[in-house]
Design a protein around this motif. Sequence first.
Motif, PDB file in Angstrom:
ATOM      1  N   PHE A   9       0.828  -1.202   0.000  1.00 44.00           N
ATOM      2  CA  PHE A   9       0.000   0.000   0.000  1.00 44.00           C
ATOM      3  C   PHE A   9       0.865   1.255   0.000  1.00 44.00           C
ATOM      4  O   PHE A   9       0.404   2.347   0.290  1.00 44.00           O
ATOM      5  CB  PHE A   9      -0.933   0.014   1.212  1.00 44.00           C
ATOM      6  CG  PHE A   9      -2.399   0.120   0.841  1.00 44.00           C
ATOM      7  CD1 PHE A   9      -2.821   1.000  -0.135  1.00 44.00           C
ATOM      8  CD2 PHE A   9      -3.341  -0.671   1.465  1.00 44.00           C
ATOM      9  CE1 PHE A   9      -4.152   1.104  -0.470  1.00 44.00           C
ATOM     10  CE2 PHE A   9      -4.683  -0.572   1.130  1.00 44.00           C
ATOM     11  CZ  PHE A   9      -5.093   0.310   0.155  1.00 44.00           C
ATOM     12  N   PRO A  11       2.606   4.010  -1.984  1.00 47.09           N
ATOM     13  CA  PRO A  11       2.596   4.563  -3.330  1.00 47.09           C
ATOM     14  C   PRO A  11       3.968   5.004  -3.803  1.00 47.09           C
ATOM     15  O   PRO A  11       4.170   5.247  -4.975  1.00 47.09           O
ATOM     16  CB  PRO A  11       1.662   5.764  -3.214  1.00 47.09           C
ATOM     17  CG  PRO A  11       1.738   6.168  -1.788  1.00 47.09           C
ATOM     18  CD  PRO A  11       1.998   4.904  -1.007  1.00 47.09           C
ATOM     19  N   MET A  90      -2.098  12.948  -6.610  1.00 46.22           N
ATOM     20  CA  MET A  90      -3.255  12.546  -5.782  1.00 46.22           C
ATOM     21  C   MET A  90      -4.171  13.754  -5.585  1.00 46.22           C
ATOM     22  O   MET A  90      -5.398  13.659  -5.715  1.00 46.22           O
ATOM     23  CB  MET A  90      -2.789  12.040  -4.411  1.00 46.22           C
ATOM     24  CG  MET A  90      -2.030  10.741  -4.442  1.00 46.22           C
ATOM     25  SD  MET A  90      -3.095   9.330  -4.731  1.00 46.22           S
ATOM     26  CE  MET A  90      -1.901   7.996  -4.572  1.00 46.22           C
ATOM     27  N   ALA A 131      -4.636   5.077   6.718  1.00 50.85           N
ATOM     28  CA  ALA A 131      -3.574   4.368   5.979  1.00 50.85           C
ATOM     29  C   ALA A 131      -2.431   5.307   5.621  1.00 50.85           C
ATOM     30  O   ALA A 131      -1.805   5.162   4.572  1.00 50.85           O
ATOM     31  CB  ALA A 131      -4.151   3.718   4.718  1.00 50.85           C
ATOM     32  N   HIS A 135       3.198   5.549   7.025  1.00 48.17           N
ATOM     33  CA  HIS A 135       4.153   5.999   6.003  1.00 48.17           C
ATOM     34  C   HIS A 135       5.168   7.001   6.551  1.00 48.17           C
ATOM     35  O   HIS A 135       6.177   7.270   5.904  1.00 48.17           O
ATOM     36  CB  HIS A 135       3.423   6.708   4.849  1.00 48.17           C
ATOM     37  CG  HIS A 135       2.676   5.767   3.947  1.00 48.17           C
ATOM     38  ND1 HIS A 135       3.299   4.820   3.183  1.00 48.17           N
ATOM     39  CD2 HIS A 135       1.350   5.655   3.689  1.00 48.17           C
ATOM     40  CE1 HIS A 135       2.393   4.145   2.492  1.00 48.17           C
ATOM     41  NE2 HIS A 135       1.204   4.632   2.782  1.00 48.17           N
TER      42      HIS A 135
HETATM   43  C1  LIG Z   1      -2.164   4.457   1.348  1.00 51.56           C
HETATM   44  S1  LIG Z   1      -2.474   6.098   0.880  1.00 51.56           S
HETATM   45  C2  LIG Z   1      -3.958   6.427   1.805  1.00 51.56           C
HETATM   46  C3  LIG Z   1      -4.779   7.520   1.189  1.00 51.56           C
HETATM   47  C4  LIG Z   1      -6.096   7.843   1.870  1.00 51.56           C
HETATM   48  N1  LIG Z   1      -5.904   8.305   3.230  1.00 51.56           N
HETATM   49  C5  LIG Z   1      -7.059   6.693   1.836  1.00 51.56           C
HETATM   50  O1  LIG Z   1      -7.393   6.157   2.890  1.00 51.56           O
HETATM   51  O2  LIG Z   1      -7.509   6.334   0.736  1.00 51.56           O
HETATM   52  C6  LIG Z   1      -1.265   7.041   1.763  1.00 51.56           C
HETATM   53  C7  LIG Z   1      -1.211   8.487   1.354  1.00 51.56           C
HETATM   54  O3  LIG Z   1      -0.307   9.162   2.233  1.00 51.56           O
HETATM   55  C8  LIG Z   1       0.445  10.087   1.477  1.00 51.56           C
HETATM   56  N2  LIG Z   1       1.707  10.337   2.184  1.00 51.56           N
HETATM   57  C9  LIG Z   1       2.698   9.454   2.432  1.00 51.56           C
HETATM   58  N3  LIG Z   1       3.721  10.063   3.067  1.00 51.56           N
HETATM   59  C10 LIG Z   1       3.355  11.351   3.221  1.00 51.56           C
HETATM   60  C11 LIG Z   1       3.996  12.499   3.784  1.00 51.56           C
HETATM   61  N4  LIG Z   1       5.222  12.415   4.311  1.00 51.56           N
HETATM   62  N5  LIG Z   1       3.346  13.686   3.771  1.00 51.56           N
HETATM   63  C12 LIG Z   1       2.098  13.778   3.237  1.00 51.56           C
HETATM   64  N6  LIG Z   1       1.448  12.733   2.676  1.00 51.56           N
HETATM   65  C13 LIG Z   1       2.067  11.533   2.664  1.00 51.56           C
HETATM   66  C14 LIG Z   1       0.640   9.394   0.140  1.00 51.56           C
HETATM   67  O4  LIG Z   1       0.969  10.310  -0.896  1.00 51.56           O
HETATM   68  C15 LIG Z   1      -0.697   8.709  -0.052  1.00 51.56           C
HETATM   69  O5  LIG Z   1      -1.586   9.490  -0.785  1.00 51.56           O
END
Ligand SMILES: C[S@@+](CC[C@H](N)C(=O)[O-])C[C@H]1O[C@@H](n2cnc3c(N)ncnc32)[C@H](O)[C@@H]1O
Length: 283
Positions: A9, A11, A90, A131, A135
């Motif tokens: 999961f 991206p 996104m 989710a 990250h």
């Molecule tokens: C697995 S997706 C979940 C998206 C949404 N919350 C959902 O439930 O459908 C994780 C999201 O976190 C964002 N993300 C990851 N690291 C990040 C960061 N350091 N700052 C901002 N966004 C981040 C990614 O770009 C991605 O769109």
Amino acid sequence: MKSTESSPFDPHRDHAAAGAGTAAMAELLELDAEVLHDYLAELVDWLGELSDEEPRHIVDLGSGTGTGSFALARRFPRAGVTAVDLSPQMLHRLSKKAAALGLSDRVRGVQADLDEGWPRLETSDLIWAAASVHHLADPDRVLAEAFGALRPGGLLAVTEMDFFPRFLPDDLGVGRPGVEARVHATLNPYPPADWSAHLVRAGFVLEAQRPFVIDLPAPLPAATARYAQVCLQRLHSHLEGRLPGDDLAALDAVLAGDGPHSVLRRDDLTVRTTRTTWVARRP
Ligand SMILES: C[S@@+](CC[C@H](N)C(=O)[O-])C[C@H]1O[C@@H](n2cnc3c(N)ncnc32)[C@H](O)[C@@H]1O
């Protein structure tokens, strides 16, 4: 906290093909929202019950294409939602969807890397992170910043997937029984993380920790077959050399667009997953 092991999961795991990777991830998130629509509606309703007053300012951390942002905007019709994400792609999809839904005045995207610091946002009543917390390089810092960004009494809802969705019967009609179970055992050998202590360390009072056990009844949503295909493709890309050859061959037969075992032609799919939500309040 950011895992060194790439997650299905995640991206950003394939930087070399970042654009294609993000597009594939965006499709997965949109299918997820469609297939798990009822679970999401139940989750946001529950947040409404836990809120001390109707939220007006909501922040969606790591919003992706806006699954949470739109569910929250529908549930709380007087609220404005700020969707924060690292990825301009996104956020582009999110703003197109907001326009299509007539929600552009209430759902806006802010591009920010939470690993670099908290963006300038107004004080919030409700912060949602689905989710996304796993990250982050330093989730404890971001949770502490979320605490500082909430009004007293405001809620933070952190949701994480306990395990990736499962779709297949034990006997696929090809290969040995138990292929999907072995896929998951290979990719996800650890128990899911518990965010309770992190939230308390950030200053929150933990209101609830609730697992949502999802096992969709028939008839399944129309998008289920494609959702299963996209999820299983994503898992497959992590499995080369980690699963016996006959299991990979059986998975290939399931992933093929046609053929008797194809996920797109099966009538024995299910959707099973568990997602846990922690709700924490700023005292
Ligand atoms: C697995 S997706 C979940 C998206 C949404 N919350 C959902 O439930 O459908 C994780 C999201 O976190 C964002 N993300 C990851 N690291 C990040 C960061 N350091 N700052 C901002 N966004 C981040 C990614 O770009 C991605 O769109």
